[in-house]
Write an enzyme that holds these catalytic residues in place. Structure first.
Site, mmCIF file in Angstrom:
data_model
loop_
_atom_site.group_PDB
_atom_site.id
_atom_site.type_symbol
_atom_site.label_atom_id
_atom_site.label_comp_id
_atom_site.label_asym_id
_atom_site.label_seq_id
_atom_site.Cartn_x
_atom_site.Cartn_y
_atom_site.Cartn_z
ATOM 1 N N GLU A 171 -72.049 4.678 45.652
ATOM 2 C CA GLU A 171 -72.314 5.958 46.330
ATOM 3 C C GLU A 171 -72.589 7.145 45.419
ATOM 4 O OE1 GLU A 171 -69.018 6.375 49.032
ATOM 5 O OE2 GLU A 171 -69.566 4.597 50.161
ATOM 6 N N GLU A 174 -71.453 -4.266 53.553
ATOM 7 C CA GLU A 174 -70.265 -3.823 54.298
ATOM 8 C C GLU A 174 -70.641 -3.712 55.766
ATOM 9 O OE1 GLU A 174 -68.473 -0.352 52.460
ATOM 10 O OE2 GLU A 174 -68.790 -1.139 50.449
HETATM 11 C C1 GLA Z 1 -67.173 2.728 51.620
HETATM 12 C C2 GLA Z 1 -66.610 1.927 50.461
HETATM 13 C C3 GLA Z 1 -65.690 0.858 50.942
HETATM 14 C C4 GLA Z 1 -64.761 1.345 52.016
HETATM 15 C C5 GLA Z 1 -65.531 1.955 53.131
HETATM 16 C C6 GLA Z 1 -64.572 2.377 54.213
HETATM 17 O O1 GLA Z 1 -68.159 2.067 52.292
HETATM 18 O O2 GLA Z 1 -67.589 1.345 49.663
HETATM 19 O O3 GLA Z 1 -64.948 0.416 49.858
HETATM 20 O O4 GLA Z 1 -63.874 2.288 51.481
HETATM 21 O O5 GLA Z 1 -66.226 3.055 52.602
HETATM 22 O O6 GLA Z 1 -63.603 1.413 54.459
#
Ligand code: GLA
Length: 381
Positions: free
Chosen positions: A164, A269
């Site tokens: 990020e 994710e």
């Molecule tokens: C981001 C992070 C993850 C997690 C999510 C929320 O996507 O990369 O590690 O913390 O937020 O669970």
């Protein structure tokens, strides 16, 4: 005899090539295991939480062993957990996570080496409370990465090296890493990771990657790394999506654009929230009112059939897209196993009931998971 030897040689060569591609050989036999259905297509992964890692949640572990062949730690490898105090590393949970992965032959992803969030305050502060110099932060990054990636050298298949760093408009996130080191912190992180574990794949991971601005920003950053000769193997597209956004077309554009960089693309994710997004300009009074709370948490007791149908369609559309781009996608990881454990139940609003994952609160696969498995079986033919 000679023919037999040639046959064995060819079989070994094929197996070696498949191993180098990171895939298991395809088999045509239909299966009711999710990861087996996609074997040779892409890895099917899940994030593991602490009760799973410690073995306390056996039901979830049974699902993981049956349906997933890749794991990532939801939280325990983040810097605030690994090095809460300068120089004091806590590997209790990460060691257990790695042991589970090794014992079950999982493709293991390390998450994450450098991220502005869930990072301990000390990382950026000197002993007088001031902001550290670029040199000091560089050393702290080096030590953190060398120690963490070094401990699992040869065991982690790929690291989310930086998480990020790019904003929606394509600009750099004004994190402490960026404020102190400028954009160079990304290069440093990748270099430190590569010198620690030269065989591990190295990824950049971010959310909202279907957004055109962020897509362009990430592409710029990657091209810059590539121009400097820095190793980067893949892009992780976090899949924290909603029922209707982003569109499949936007998502697809990013998959294509990232793969054109010559990199693997990973859906890292994945979870599909069915809940309304809270308004930005809600007064404190309204936010606390029972009516607003009910509006924000509409499926507290159960998921109505029509919303289930939307969720089903969304997941099927996404997997159709992933299968279409299987040549570039190496892994699809859901952010957890079952709805009960999902962070979506407490973010961006505390205490809601969401239904974002493939398995329900009783650890049963949702009916559409069988359809996804069928899609995998079909795609393997
Ligand atoms: C981001 C992070 C993850 C997690 C999510 C929320 O996507 O990369 O590690 O913390 O937020 O669970």
């Amino acid at each position: 005899m000679k023919n037999k030897l040639i046959g064995i040689f060819i079989a070994l060569t094929v197996l070696l090539e498949l191993a180098m591609l990171g895939c298991s050989p395809r088999s045509n036999t239909s299966t009711d295991s999710l990861h087996e259905a996609f074997s040779g297509i892409f890895f099917i992964g899940t994030a593991m939480d602490i009760p799973q890692i410690t073995g306390e949640n056996q039901q979830a572990l049974d699902v993981i062993k049956r349906h997933f062949n890749s794991i990532v730690a939801e939280n325990c490898m983040k810097s605030v957990s690994i090095q809460p105090v300068k120089g004091q590393f806590d590997f209790t949970h990460s060691d257990q996570f790695m042991a589970f992965g090794r014992e079950n032959g999982m493709h293991i992803v390390g998450h994450t080496l450098i991220w502005h969030s869930q990072a301990p305050d000390w990382f950026f502060v000197d002993k007088n409370g001031g902001v550290v110099s670029p040199e000091v932060l560089t050393e702290r990054m080096r030590t953190h990465i060398h120690t963490l990636a070094g401990r699992y050298k040869g065991q982690v298949h790929g690291w989310d090296v930086v998480n990020e760093a790019i904003m929606e408009d394509g600009s750099w996130r004004n994190s402490m890493f960026y404020q102190i080191l400028g954009e160079d912190f990304v290069r440093l992180a990748f270099e430190f990771a590569h010198e620690t574990d030269p065989d591990a794949e190295l990824y950049y991971n971010d959310y909202g990657m279907a957004n055109p601005g962020r897509r362009e920003g990430v592409i710029r950053m990657v091209k810059d790394l590539q121009a400097q000769g820095i190793r980067i193997d893949g892009i992780g597209m976090q899949g924290h999506v909603h029922l209707d956004s982003p569109t499949i077309e936007e998502f697809e554009e990013s998959i294509v654009a990232f793969s054109e960089l010559g990199l693997k693309v990973m859906i890292t994710e994945l979870d599909v929230s069915v809940l309304p997004w809270p308004g930005t300009f809600v007064s404190a009074d309204v936010a606390m009112s029972a009516a607003y709370q009910a509006e924000m948490n509409p499926y507290a007791d159960n998921l109505p059939d029509n919303v289930y149908e939307e969720l089903r369609n969304r997941y099927l559309d996404l997997f159709r897209l992933f299968i279409k781009h299987q040549d570039h996608i190496s892994r699809v990881t859901t952010w957890g196993v079952h709805d009960g454990q999902s962070w979506r139940n407490y973010w961006p609003v505390e205490g809601r009931v969401d239904y974002p994952l493939l398995f329900d609160r009783n650890y049963e696969p949702k009916p559409f998971v069988l359809e996804i498995i069928d899609m995998g079986n079909e795609a393997r033919k």
